[in-house]
Design a protein around this motif. Structure first.
Motif, PDB file in Angstrom:
ATOM      1  N   MET A   5       0.842  -1.215   0.000  1.00  0.00           N
ATOM      2  CA  MET A   5       0.000   0.000   0.000  1.00  0.00           C
ATOM      3  C   MET A   5       0.872   1.257   0.000  1.00  0.00           C
ATOM      4  O   MET A   5       0.565   2.238  -0.676  1.00  0.00           O
ATOM      5  N   GLU A   6       1.982   1.181   0.746  1.00  0.00           N
ATOM      6  CA  GLU A   6       2.902   2.324   0.813  1.00  0.00           C
ATOM      7  C   GLU A   6       3.440   2.660  -0.577  1.00  0.00           C
ATOM      8  O   GLU A   6       3.567   3.831  -0.934  1.00  0.00           O
ATOM      9  N   THR A   7       3.730   1.605  -1.374  1.00  0.00           N
ATOM     10  CA  THR A   7       4.262   1.816  -2.733  1.00  0.00           C
ATOM     11  C   THR A   7       3.236   2.544  -3.592  1.00  0.00           C
ATOM     12  O   THR A   7       3.588   3.430  -4.379  1.00  0.00           O
ATOM     13  N   VAL A   8       1.954   2.176  -3.430  1.00  0.00           N
ATOM     14  CA  VAL A   8       0.885   2.829  -4.205  1.00  0.00           C
ATOM     15  C   VAL A   8       0.831   4.309  -3.850  1.00  0.00           C
ATOM     16  O   VAL A   8       0.753   5.177  -4.731  1.00  0.00           O
ATOM     17  N   TYR A   9       0.903   4.615  -2.541  1.00  0.00           N
ATOM     18  CA  TYR A   9       0.908   6.019  -2.080  1.00  0.00           C
ATOM     19  C   TYR A   9       2.050   6.791  -2.741  1.00  0.00           C
ATOM     20  O   TYR A   9       1.888   7.895  -3.225  1.00  0.00           O
ATOM     21  N   LEU A  10       3.233   6.165  -2.720  1.00  0.00           N
ATOM     22  CA  LEU A  10       4.415   6.843  -3.264  1.00  0.00           C
ATOM     23  C   LEU A  10       4.284   7.085  -4.765  1.00  0.00           C
ATOM     24  O   LEU A  10       4.684   8.134  -5.271  1.00  0.00           O
ATOM     25  N   LEU A  11       3.672   6.106  -5.468  1.00  0.00           N
ATOM     26  CA  LEU A  11       3.479   6.286  -6.915  1.00  0.00           C
ATOM     27  C   LEU A  11       2.509   7.436  -7.195  1.00  0.00           C
ATOM     28  O   LEU A  11       2.733   8.258  -8.088  1.00  0.00           O
ATOM     29  N   ILE A  12       1.428   7.477  -6.391  1.00  0.00           N
ATOM     30  CA  ILE A  12       0.458   8.571  -6.554  1.00  0.00           C
ATOM     31  C   ILE A  12       1.142   9.907  -6.259  1.00  0.00           C
ATOM     32  O   ILE A  12       0.959  10.896  -6.969  1.00  0.00           O
ATOM     33  N   LEU A  13       1.975   9.929  -5.204  1.00  0.00           N
ATOM     34  CA  LEU A  13       2.702  11.158  -4.848  1.00  0.00           C
ATOM     35  C   LEU A  13       3.650  11.590  -5.963  1.00  0.00           C
ATOM     36  O   LEU A  13       3.813  12.777  -6.231  1.00  0.00           O
ATOM     37  N   CYS A  14       4.281  10.604  -6.618  1.00  0.00           N
ATOM     38  CA  CYS A  14       5.182  10.916  -7.729  1.00  0.00           C
ATOM     39  C   CYS A  14       4.412  11.634  -8.838  1.00  0.00           C
ATOM     40  O   CYS A  14       4.889  12.624  -9.398  1.00  0.00           O
ATOM     41  N   VAL A  15       3.205  11.125  -9.137  1.00  0.00           N
ATOM     42  CA  VAL A  15       2.383  11.748 -10.195  1.00  0.00           C
ATOM     43  C   VAL A  15       2.016  13.176  -9.777  1.00  0.00           C
ATOM     44  O   VAL A  15       2.197  14.125 -10.551  1.00  0.00           O
ATOM     45  N   TYR A  16       1.523  13.336  -8.537  1.00  0.00           N
ATOM     46  CA  TYR A  16       1.184  14.684  -8.039  1.00  0.00           C
ATOM     47  C   TYR A  16       2.417  15.588  -8.067  1.00  0.00           C
ATOM     48  O   TYR A  16       2.334  16.761  -8.415  1.00  0.00           O
ATOM     49  N   GLY A  17       3.555  15.017  -7.694  1.00  0.00           N
ATOM     50  CA  GLY A  17       4.799  15.793  -7.633  1.00  0.00           C
ATOM     51  C   GLY A  17       5.196  16.336  -8.998  1.00  0.00           C
ATOM     52  O   GLY A  17       5.579  17.501  -9.126  1.00  0.00           O
ATOM     53  N   THR A  18       5.079  15.495 -10.042  1.00  0.00           N
ATOM     54  CA  THR A  18       5.453  15.968 -11.390  1.00  0.00           C
ATOM     55  C   THR A  18       4.477  17.050 -11.862  1.00  0.00           C
ATOM     56  O   THR A  18       4.888  18.039 -12.467  1.00  0.00           O
ATOM     57  N   VAL A  19       3.177  16.866 -11.555  1.00  0.00           N
ATOM     58  CA  VAL A  19       2.173  17.866 -11.968  1.00  0.00           C
ATOM     59  C   VAL A  19       2.429  19.191 -11.240  1.00  0.00           C
ATOM     60  O   VAL A  19       2.386  20.270 -11.836  1.00  0.00           O
ATOM     61  N   TRP A  20       2.726  19.115  -9.927  1.00  0.00           N
ATOM     62  CA  TRP A  20       3.006  20.307  -9.123  1.00  0.00           C
ATOM     63  C   TRP A  20       4.255  21.022  -9.659  1.00  0.00           C
ATOM     64  O   TRP A  20       4.262  22.240  -9.832  1.00  0.00           O
ATOM     65  N   GLY A  21       5.288  20.234  -9.967  1.00  0.00           N
ATOM     66  CA  GLY A  21       6.528  20.809 -10.513  1.00  0.00           C
ATOM     67  C   GLY A  21       6.263  21.506 -11.846  1.00  0.00           C
ATOM     68  O   GLY A  21       6.786  22.590 -12.106  1.00  0.00           O
ATOM     69  N   SER A  22       5.423  20.887 -12.674  1.00  0.00           N
ATOM     70  CA  SER A  22       5.091  21.458 -13.979  1.00  0.00           C
ATOM     71  C   SER A  22       4.322  22.779 -13.815  1.00  0.00           C
ATOM     72  O   SER A  22       4.602  23.767 -14.496  1.00  0.00           O
ATOM     73  N   PHE A  23       3.362  22.784 -12.877  1.00  0.00           N
ATOM     74  CA  PHE A  23       2.572  24.004 -12.621  1.00  0.00           C
ATOM     75  C   PHE A  23       3.474  25.138 -12.101  1.00  0.00           C
ATOM     76  O   PHE A  23       3.383  26.283 -12.553  1.00  0.00           O
ATOM     77  N   LEU A  24       4.373  24.801 -11.163  1.00  0.00           N
ATOM     78  CA  LEU A  24       5.250  25.833 -10.592  1.00  0.00           C
ATOM     79  C   LEU A  24       6.214  26.394 -11.637  1.00  0.00           C
ATOM     80  O   LEU A  24       6.580  27.565 -11.582  1.00  0.00           O
ATOM     81  N   THR A  25       6.603  25.552 -12.592  1.00  0.00           N
ATOM     82  CA  THR A  25       7.464  26.032 -13.682  1.00  0.00           C
ATOM     83  C   THR A  25       6.728  27.121 -14.469  1.00  0.00           C
ATOM     84  O   THR A  25       7.304  28.155 -14.813  1.00  0.00           O
ATOM     85  N   VAL A  26       5.437  26.865 -14.742  1.00  0.00           N
ATOM     86  CA  VAL A  26       4.616  27.854 -15.461  1.00  0.00           C
ATOM     87  C   VAL A  26       4.543  29.154 -14.650  1.00  0.00           C
ATOM     88  O   VAL A  26       4.695  30.254 -15.199  1.00  0.00           O
ATOM     89  N   VAL A  27       4.362  29.032 -13.316  1.00  0.00           N
ATOM     90  CA  VAL A  27       4.307  30.222 -12.450  1.00  0.00           C
ATOM     91  C   VAL A  27       5.616  31.001 -12.551  1.00  0.00           C
ATOM     92  O   VAL A  27       5.615  32.216 -12.746  1.00  0.00           O
TER      93      VAL A  27
END
Ligand SMILES: [Zn+2]
Length: 254
Positions: free
Chosen positions: A1-23
Motif C-alpha cells: 500500500m505504501e508503494t501505491v501512495y508513493l506512486l500517486i505522490l510521484c504523479v502529483y509531484g510531477t504535476v506540481w513541478g510542472s505548474f510551478l514552472t509555469v508560475v
C-alpha cells in the motif's frame, strides 16, 4: 500500500513541478498563470493536452516540439522529477503529521518558482517574494506562534547581514538574494539557515569551479543563485538536527 501512495505522490509531484514552472515563467512577465494555455516558445503553437503531461510528453516527443522540432529544455523534466522525489521525501519524513509537511512544502514550492525565474530571467520577483513571506508568516500562525520571536529575530539578522554584504559587494549578490535569505531565516531559524547558506556555497563551488577551471565559463558569468539557495535550504531542513547533534558531540569530545 505504501508503494501505491508513493506512486500517486510521484504523479502529483510531477504535476506540481510542472505548474510551478509555469508560475516561475509567467509571473515575472506579468502574464496570467491559469487563463492561457501553454505554447511552444519557438513556433507559439498551443500545446495539446497530451503534450502537457509532465515527463511523459518530453520522453514521447524525444525532447522536441512536435511542430517546429525545436529542442525543449531539459530543465522542465528535471524540475518535474525533482518535485516528484521531493514529494516522496516530504511524505516519508512527515510521519503523517500535517505541520511536518508545511515547511519543506514551502521550500519546494517557492524553490521551484524562484529557480525557474532566476534561470530564465535572472530575477527573483518581488510579487512572489511577498507570497513567500506571507505564507511563512501563516505557517508560524498555524504552528501556534511557537518561538515566533526567535524566528523573527533570525529573519531580521539574516536580512541585516546580507544587506550589509550587498552594499559592500553589490556585484556579488542581488537584492533578491538578500530578501530570500531574510525570509529563509524567518522560516528556518538562524541555525538551520546558517547550514543552508553553507550548503548553498558548497553546491555553487561544486558546480562552477570545475567549469571555471576547464574554461567553459568566465569569472564574469552571472550565476543564478536561487537553485542553490533552495537546494541548500531543503537539504539543511532535513539534515540540520543531525548535523548540529554531530557538531555538539564533536565539540564535547574535543
Ligand atoms: Zn514549436
Amino acid at each position: 500500500m505504501e508503494t501505491v501512495y508513493l506512486l500517486i505522490l510521484c504523479v502529483y509531484g510531477t504535476v506540481w513541478g510542472s505548474f510551478l514552472t509555469v508560475v516561475g515563467l509567467r509571473v515575472p512577465l506579468n502574464q496570467p498563470i491559469t487563463v492561457s494555455r501553454s505554447a511552444c516558445p519557438n513556433c507559439h503553437r498551443i500545446l495539446s493536452a497530451k503534450e502537457l503531461i509532465p515527463v511523459f510528453s518530453f520522453l514521447h516527443q524525444k525532447g522536441k516540439c512536435r511542430n517546429c522540432r525545436q529542442q525543449i529544455s531539459l530543465i522542465y523534466p528535471i524540475i518535474e522529477l525533482v518535485s516528484a522525489a521531493a514529494f516522496c521525501l516530504i511524505y516519508v519524513s512527515s510521519n503523517n503529521q500535517l505541520f511536518q509537511i508545511i515547511n519543506p512544502g514551502l521550500l519546494l514550492t517557492f524553490g521551484i518558482i524562484f529557480s525557474v525565474s532566476d534561470l530564465s530571467y535572472q530575477i527573483l520577483p518581488d510579487r512572489i517574494m511577498r507570497w513567500f513571506a506571507t505564507t511563512v508568516f501563516a505557517a508560524h500562525l498555524f504552528n501556534d506562534m511557537q518561538d515566533f520571536l526567535f524566528y523573527s529575530a533570525s529573519g531580521i539578522t539574516f536580512f541585516l547581514l546580507f544587506y550589509l554584504f550587498y552594499r559592500i559587494f553589490p556585484d556579488c549578490i542581488g537584492g533578491g538574494d538578500v530578501k530570500c535569505y531574510a525570509v529563509l531565516g524567518f522560516l528556518l531559524g538562524y541555525q538551520t539557515c546558517v547550514l543552508a547558506l553553507l550548503l548553498a556555497c558548497l553546491l555553487v563551488f561544486a558546480v562552477y569551479l570545475p567549469l571555471l577551471l576547464a574554461k567553459k565559463i568566465t569569472s564574469q558569468r552571472v550565476i543564478p543563485f536561487a537553485p542553490f539557495i533552495f537546494t541548500g535550504a531543503f537539504m539543511a531542513y532535513f539534515i540540520g538536527p543531525a548535523f548540529y547533534e554531530w557538531l555538539n558531540l564533536l565539540l564535547y569530545i574535543t
